[in-house]
Write a protein that holds these residues in place. Sequence first.
Motif, PDB file in Angstrom:
ATOM      1  N   THR A  10       0.815  -1.211   0.000  1.00 13.43           N
ATOM      2  CA  THR A  10       0.000   0.000   0.000  1.00 13.43           C
ATOM      3  C   THR A  10       0.847   1.258   0.000  1.00 13.43           C
ATOM      4  O   THR A  10       0.376   2.325  -0.375  1.00 13.43           O
ATOM      5  N   ASP A  11       2.121   1.163   0.416  1.00 13.43           N
ATOM      6  CA  ASP A  11       2.983   2.339   0.482  1.00 13.43           C
ATOM      7  C   ASP A  11       4.034   2.360  -0.612  1.00 13.43           C
ATOM      8  O   ASP A  11       4.979   3.124  -0.561  1.00 13.43           O
ATOM      9  N   THR A  12       3.884   1.470  -1.612  1.00 12.01           N
ATOM     10  CA  THR A  12       4.855   1.431  -2.693  1.00 12.01           C
ATOM     11  C   THR A  12       4.872   2.768  -3.441  1.00 12.01           C
ATOM     12  O   THR A  12       3.840   3.296  -3.813  1.00 12.01           O
ATOM     13  N   LYS A  13       6.077   3.306  -3.646  1.00 19.12           N
ATOM     14  CA  LYS A  13       6.239   4.535  -4.412  1.00 19.12           C
ATOM     15  C   LYS A  13       7.130   4.237  -5.610  1.00 19.12           C
ATOM     16  O   LYS A  13       8.298   3.905  -5.451  1.00 19.12           O
ATOM     17  N   PHE A  14       6.571   4.322  -6.796  1.00 22.08           N
ATOM     18  CA  PHE A  14       7.344   4.059  -7.989  1.00 22.08           C
ATOM     19  C   PHE A  14       8.264   5.243  -8.274  1.00 22.08           C
ATOM     20  O   PHE A  14       8.011   6.363  -7.828  1.00 22.08           O
ATOM     21  N   ASP A  45      -3.317   5.681 -13.095  1.00 16.35           N
ATOM     22  CA  ASP A  45      -2.275   5.906 -12.106  1.00 16.35           C
ATOM     23  C   ASP A  45      -1.439   4.628 -12.015  1.00 16.35           C
ATOM     24  O   ASP A  45      -1.995   3.546 -11.804  1.00 16.35           O
ATOM     25  N   ASP A  47       0.167   3.366  -9.747  1.00 16.99           N
ATOM     26  CA  ASP A  47       0.014   2.658  -8.478  1.00 16.99           C
ATOM     27  C   ASP A  47      -1.025   1.544  -8.564  1.00 16.99           C
ATOM     28  O   ASP A  47      -1.070   0.667  -7.693  1.00 16.99           O
ATOM     29  N   THR A  50       0.109  -2.094  -8.115  1.00 20.17           N
ATOM     30  CA  THR A  50       0.342  -2.727  -6.815  1.00 20.17           C
ATOM     31  C   THR A  50      -0.831  -3.605  -6.388  1.00 20.17           C
ATOM     32  O   THR A  50      -0.683  -4.448  -5.501  1.00 20.17           O
ATOM     33  N   TRP A  62      -2.310  -0.615 -16.144  1.00 26.49           N
ATOM     34  CA  TRP A  62      -2.073   0.825 -16.092  1.00 26.49           C
ATOM     35  C   TRP A  62      -2.331   1.384 -17.485  1.00 26.49           C
ATOM     36  O   TRP A  62      -1.624   1.095 -18.433  1.00 26.49           O
ATOM     37  N   MET A 122       9.968   0.156 -12.151  1.00 26.90           N
ATOM     38  CA  MET A 122       8.685  -0.110 -11.501  1.00 26.90           C
ATOM     39  C   MET A 122       8.564  -1.582 -11.116  1.00 26.90           C
ATOM     40  O   MET A 122       8.156  -1.923 -10.000  1.00 26.90           O
ATOM     41  N   LEU A 126       8.372  -3.131  -7.393  1.00 24.21           N
ATOM     42  CA  LEU A 126       7.152  -3.803  -6.961  1.00 24.21           C
ATOM     43  C   LEU A 126       7.440  -5.183  -6.376  1.00 24.21           C
ATOM     44  O   LEU A 126       6.806  -5.602  -5.409  1.00 24.21           O
TER      45      LEU A 126
END
Length: 244
Positions: A10-14, A45, A47, A50, A62, A122, A126
């Motif tokens: 939930t906190d993954t930042k690409f 997005d 995200d 994820t 995406w 990415m 991930l």
Amino acid sequence: MTSLNQHLLTDTKFPANHQSDPDFTQCTFYPVKPDQKALYPTGDDPDVLTEIYQPGVRLTCWQRSPDTKAMHYVNWLTERGHLLPLRLVAAPEALTEQLQKDLPNHPGRASFITDIVYLTEMFTCLFDMEEVGLRLSLLSQAMCPRFHVDRIGARMVCTYSGQGTEWLPNEAIDRTKLGRGSMGLPDDQSGLYPLAITPNQIDTGDVVIMKGDAWPGHEGQGLVHRSPACSSDQPRLFVSMDVM
């Protein structure tokens, strides 16, 4: 193969995206019932990718339009009609130099390489990997024309030119008709899926992650998909990345 993370990121930042055309295309998932769309998340997005960690999810998509300069290079490659298939295992930081050696020089090549490296960053982010197994191919005939599942944990695919990957919702298929279970009949005659269903297709430029049969806790339940039709007049240029 690197063990897949067992929790939802939930906190993954690409990595920060490079400039791209904001006019996103649309994936069409019309065979999927409204109450099942959560199992095949899509969005503009990155995200959304994820969501592949969610139980029951077999595909994330995406929706995007690649950089215009990159696509100019793609068009040149397809018009040129020749590209040696590239297969390599590399870390994202080493990929730029490798692709510069392997890809023919032409305006837009740098932008195309930047896009591939970004997708690689990415994917490794991930799945917490240092390296990725990458394939870049220009095809004039379908590589895997029959519906099947991948015997790996997960795969990312982006089709830059030509038709995108076709796939079937799990809720509409009979897995016993895959492979030898088809008794040699074509997919649309084997009973694999109802004739009333039209397979879904990923749009050109979109990025999809598909679970394979080796996903932990998901064994034997990978996404059923196939390569789309292509020809010398309508070739397909795609990149794919596998969990190592």
